[in-house]
Design a protein around this motif. Structure first.
Motif, mmCIF file in Angstrom:
data_model
loop_
_atom_site.group_PDB
_atom_site.id
_atom_site.type_symbol
_atom_site.label_atom_id
_atom_site.label_comp_id
_atom_site.label_asym_id
_atom_site.label_seq_id
_atom_site.Cartn_x
_atom_site.Cartn_y
_atom_site.Cartn_z
ATOM 1 N N SER A 174 -19.088 59.624 65.929
ATOM 2 C CA SER A 174 -18.857 58.507 66.853
ATOM 3 C C SER A 174 -17.361 58.237 66.991
ATOM 4 O O SER A 174 -16.597 58.395 66.029
ATOM 5 N N TYR A 175 -16.970 57.841 68.204
ATOM 6 C CA TYR A 175 -15.580 57.542 68.505
ATOM 7 C C TYR A 175 -15.488 56.173 69.174
ATOM 8 O O TYR A 175 -16.377 55.789 69.937
ATOM 9 N N VAL A 176 -14.394 55.466 68.905
ATOM 10 C CA VAL A 176 -14.048 54.270 69.684
ATOM 11 C C VAL A 176 -13.024 54.712 70.717
ATOM 12 O O VAL A 176 -12.019 55.353 70.386
ATOM 13 N N CYS A 177 -13.275 54.393 71.973
ATOM 14 C CA CYS A 177 -12.386 54.868 73.023
ATOM 15 C C CYS A 177 -12.349 53.896 74.196
ATOM 16 O O CYS A 177 -13.155 52.957 74.281
ATOM 17 N N LEU A 218 -13.504 48.512 75.436
ATOM 18 C CA LEU A 218 -13.615 49.551 74.425
ATOM 19 C C LEU A 218 -15.093 49.841 74.172
ATOM 20 O O LEU A 218 -15.937 48.957 74.299
ATOM 21 N N VAL A 219 -15.383 51.075 73.767
ATOM 22 C CA VAL A 219 -16.762 51.437 73.483
ATOM 23 C C VAL A 219 -16.793 52.342 72.254
ATOM 24 O O VAL A 219 -15.851 53.103 72.020
ATOM 25 N N GLN A 220 -17.849 52.237 71.470
ATOM 26 C CA GLN A 220 -18.078 53.183 70.374
ATOM 27 C C GLN A 220 -19.371 53.935 70.663
ATOM 28 O O GLN A 220 -20.452 53.343 70.732
ATOM 29 N N LEU A 221 -19.241 55.256 70.860
ATOM 30 C CA LEU A 221 -20.391 56.087 71.225
ATOM 31 C C LEU A 221 -20.345 57.417 70.481
ATOM 32 O O LEU A 221 -19.262 57.911 70.147
ATOM 33 N N PRO A 222 -21.505 58.037 70.275
ATOM 34 C CA PRO A 222 -21.541 59.375 69.669
ATOM 35 C C PRO A 222 -20.940 60.417 70.598
ATOM 36 O O PRO A 222 -20.883 60.240 71.824
ATOM 37 N N ASP A 223 -20.538 61.531 70.022
ATOM 38 C CA ASP A 223 -19.824 62.580 70.758
ATOM 39 C C ASP A 223 -20.592 63.127 71.954
ATOM 40 O O ASP A 223 -19.989 63.476 72.975
ATOM 41 N N TYR A 224 -21.939 63.223 71.865
ATOM 42 C CA TYR A 224 -22.665 63.856 72.959
ATOM 43 C C TYR A 224 -22.651 63.029 74.247
ATOM 44 O O TYR A 224 -22.982 63.540 75.305
ATOM 45 N N TYR A 225 -22.225 61.759 74.182
ATOM 46 C CA TYR A 225 -22.036 60.966 75.397
ATOM 47 C C TYR A 225 -20.651 61.192 76.010
ATOM 48 O O TYR A 225 -20.517 61.214 77.243
#
Length: 296
Positions: free
Chosen positions: A163-166, A232-239
């Motif tokens: 997961s990344y915050v971006c 800002l959003v925190q989502l898993p890599d596949y999104y």
């Protein structure tokens, strides 16, 4: 089972009229065949065979018993053959449940490939974000994401997710980039099903409660909002993997990035894993591993 002891030996002797030939067919000794048949006669309290030094014949009771048992032994042999063939040529239905988005993006294409490769296997794929009871719903295999709850289920890790915050360049240009976790309270955060984001701070897990104008249970909707500069959003890599690579989204707080989480195959501990389910699990593990490597 005790009731089967001696039956196969008796049928083999009756078919060949010989203890020697029966022993050869069953790959055992003549003495073993004789002991088993004698024990069977003793248990039934009836004589099944007339034995002489020259030949073996069936008694009247033996003929009746042979006619009934012959079909049973043949059925048992066919059942064993079917199971043996299933090891190399699996067949039958496998019922699978998985989360909706991950199932659509990653599992369904792999399962379709699996069906092409194994035409005698059928798959019922149930995509739902509800955690079904595998035994009650008759599900053979569940795919679950992230941290697992305590469970009596057996778990096999298939792959991992990060997961990344971006945020979008436009958002960061307008509101600035956060550099510490405490700064998140000053930013618009796009909230998913939970209002808590997970981080790693000095090798320790840390959860931060976040808030913002938008709350939604769809990762794609949150991704779209982030790309539009809404927060800002925190989502898993596949999104968001492609957005991070293209620069449409930029990772922030990378020093606090949480550990990778598992993508799991779960099945009931009380049920013996059938060859078709085991084969599907191995197929998914290989496919998801390849997908993960291709995204790096």
């Amino acid at each position: 089972m005790a009731n089967w002891e001696g039956v196969s030996e008796f049928v083999a002797v009756a078919e060949s009229s010989s203890f020697t030939l029966a022993a050869q067919k069953l790959s055992t000794s003549v003495a073993q065949v004789s002991r088993r048949v004698s024990a069977l006669e003793e248990r039934l309290a009836v004589k099944l065979l007339n034995r002489t030094t020259r030949k073996v014949t069936l008694t009247e009771a033996g003929m009746l018993y042979f006619q009934q048992c012959k079909h049973l032994v043949e059925g048992l042999e066919q059942a064993e053959l079917a199971v043996t063939q299933m090891q190399t040529n699996p067949k039958g239905l496998v019922r699978v449940t998985a989360p909706v988005t991950y199932g659509e993006m990653h599992l369904a294409p792999l399962i379709n490939q699996f069906l092409e490769q194994y035409p005698q296997v059928d798959v019922e794929l149930m995509l739902t974000n509800q955690k079904l009871d595998l035994l009650e719903s008759g599900v053979d295999l569940a795919i679950r994401l992230g941290r697992l709850e305590d469970s009596s289920l057996i778990a096999r890790r298939l792959a991992t997710r990060q997961s990344y915050v971006c945020a979008s360049p436009a958002y960061l240009s307008r509101y600035g980039e956060p550099h510490t976790l405490s700064e998140l309270s000053k930013h618009q955060c796009l909230v998913g099903t939970m209002d808590v984001w997970r981080f790693k701070d000095k090798h320790q897990s840390k959860s931060m409660r976040i808030s913002g104008r938008l709350k939604c249970n769809s990762g794609f909707a949150l991704r779209d909002a982030a790309r539009r500069g809404l927060g800002l959003v925190q989502l898993p890599d596949y999104y968001i993997q492609q957005d991070l690579e293209s620069g449409e989204l930029i990772e922030v707080l990378p020093q606090y990035r949480d550990d990778k989480e598992g993508i799991w195959a779960l099945f009931p501990s009380s049920v013996r894993l059938s060859p078709k389910v085991r084969l599907l699990v191995e197929f998914l593990a290989a496919g998801l591993s390849e997908n993960s490597l291709s995204q790096r």
